[in-house]
Design an enzyme around this catalytic site. Sequence first.
Site, PDB file in Angstrom:
ATOM      1  N   LYS A   1       0.856  -1.206   0.000  1.00  0.00           N
ATOM      2  CA  LYS A   1       0.000   0.000   0.000  1.00  0.00           C
ATOM      3  C   LYS A   1       0.881   1.241   0.000  1.00  0.00           C
ATOM      4  O   LYS A   1       1.908   1.276   0.692  1.00  0.00           O
ATOM      5  CB  LYS A   1      -0.910  -0.032   1.225  1.00  0.00           C
TER       6      LYS A   1
ATOM      7  N   SER B   1      -9.694   1.707   2.674  1.00  0.00           N
ATOM      8  CA  SER B   1      -8.852   2.437   1.774  1.00  0.00           C
ATOM      9  C   SER B   1      -7.777   1.585   1.075  1.00  0.00           C
ATOM     10  O   SER B   1      -7.172   2.043   0.098  1.00  0.00           O
ATOM     11  CB  SER B   1      -8.154   3.548   2.546  1.00  0.00           C
TER      12      SER B   1
ATOM     13  N   SER C   1      -9.899  -0.513   6.982  1.00  0.00           N
ATOM     14  CA  SER C   1      -9.326  -0.340   5.639  1.00  0.00           C
ATOM     15  C   SER C   1      -8.579  -1.537   5.078  1.00  0.00           C
ATOM     16  O   SER C   1      -8.173  -1.516   3.912  1.00  0.00           O
ATOM     17  CB  SER C   1      -8.396   0.870   5.623  1.00  0.00           C
TER      18      SER C   1
END
Lengths: 496, 101
Positions: free
Chosen positions: A82, A157, A181
């Site tokens: 990420k 996210s 997330s």
Amino acid sequence: MGDLVSFRDFTIKDYHGRLQKGEFSVEELVKMFLERIERVDGLIHAFLSLDSERVEKRARELQEKKPQGELPPLWGIPIAIKDNICVKDLPTTCGSKMLHNFIAPYDATVMERLKAAGALIIGKTNMDEFAMGSSTENSAFGPTRNPLDLARVPGGSSGGSAAALSALEAPLALGSDTGGSVRQPAAFCGVVGLRPTYGRVSRYGLVSFASSLDQIGSMSRKVEDCITLFEVLSGSDDRDSTCAPYPPFSRREIPPEEEITRIKVGIPKEYFSSGVDRSIVKSIEEVFHLLRKRGIECVEVSLPHTECALEAYYIVAPAEASSNLARYDGVFYGLRSEGDTLQEMYSHTRTNGFGREVKRRIILGTYALSSGYYDEYYLKGMKVRTLVRKDFEEAFQTCQLLLTPVSPCFPFLLGERTMDPYQMYLADVFTIPSAMAGIPGISINCGYHDHLPIGLQILGKPFEEGWIFGLALLIEKLLSLPSPLPHLESRKGSEQ
Amino acid sequence: MSKKLSLEEMKKVAQLAKLHFEERELLQFLQDVNGIIAHFEKLDRLNLEEVSPTSHISWSQPPTHGDEVLEWQEKESIFQYAPQVIARYFIVPKVVEKEEK
């Protein structure tokens, strides 16, 4: 050599077996994933940047120095990261225009551990800006699409990481979970995502959003790989004072199956209310049925402050974010806009650099912390957090684990919730309470309705990830669902 | 708790947050933020008087270490990726403003 499609249900162990037998080399394995990304990522946009050259070079080096005997746990295995986790010499944009030009000069602790375990960093994945969002639509670089239905969001996210796994662009990924997330996008994309106990994985090198909630999570296609990844990532770290001084997780902490089948599992009634899609409830009830057949007792429990946790979270998290994001002022990091005065430079930089949702949360947080409103909002939020934590403590008096849906809804259409922030926040209503309490949770796929996946959440006591993994492995075995394999290439006219 | 932000308060908060909004944008943000704050009313139903706040989840005594100076190992990377460098100095914006006469 085979191709990735035939590796659909492979685990790290399977890849290692093939590498040991010499069926393919590390370099060939990496090339297969890079080619897959080249073929399909134009459709889903899971990656913000790739590190193709370096990863191929590193793969060659690994192969040349292949150890004799047992391989390091992630030797030769590609992983997607990420884009809010610092990887030395790679961009770390946080999905924000503010950090569009930021290249990390050092490795996060988790990156050091991954590299030491032999993992190969293939690229950085898309995300909601500064991890604020539930759909990956808040990325300054464009949204990610759900590989299982391109009209829908992958969740967020960590939507880029979840989509990359689901599309078989990478066998492993890292995400970060502040209010859900990791778990919610894992559920939306039909993969596995673990949020560890707060403090079990170092946050050093993770760009802060809400420091009392942020945790780096392991993501994979199978529970087995999530365990291996978590073993590598966890453990104390002197560079993060919130990291618990405990040894790394070991799979020896996972109780044997016969012990798992003797436990009592709690079903929190608030997580099955009228607001939850009935197909999701039905699918999860089928899991209860399977577990009961194996002798596991499933009992109803109550977590009465579930609903209030969402409100408290949207006070506490923005308050912490408004403080953490104060550092982006044009002086130290990323974007710098001109201004006639220093104050103007700050203001222009922040106004140009942050997107709408980030600004919304900074405003909310600044307001909650501002003079005269602290007691009314932030203090109240912290008190509710205490009640939420106590709810879980009480529930865990009567049961070993809790089982819930991950999200009350299916992956929604792109654009469907962007105009109503509160509707967007509701997608995380079942992952926020456990994040507020700091307890661990995993999201695993428990079925499909039409073609859309359904996520099951298993929550456990602090530092008892072993029990969570134990039950997750059992459920995965009982359901024996194949890992996702979306037919993306056929859309481009090539065979699959 | 169910207070709504006024336009003036919103301007003040934006100023504190070092964000600038055009008037039309400001009204949209005001509407969004007030829409969210309205949901916080739910918390008014709880009796929180005797409840102690949780600011941070901590399971054990946080680890401590000596206050020692450590050599930063990645100096070259820091210079390599800085936006503006001359020799081994960072170029930063001028922060001392001219005094108005």
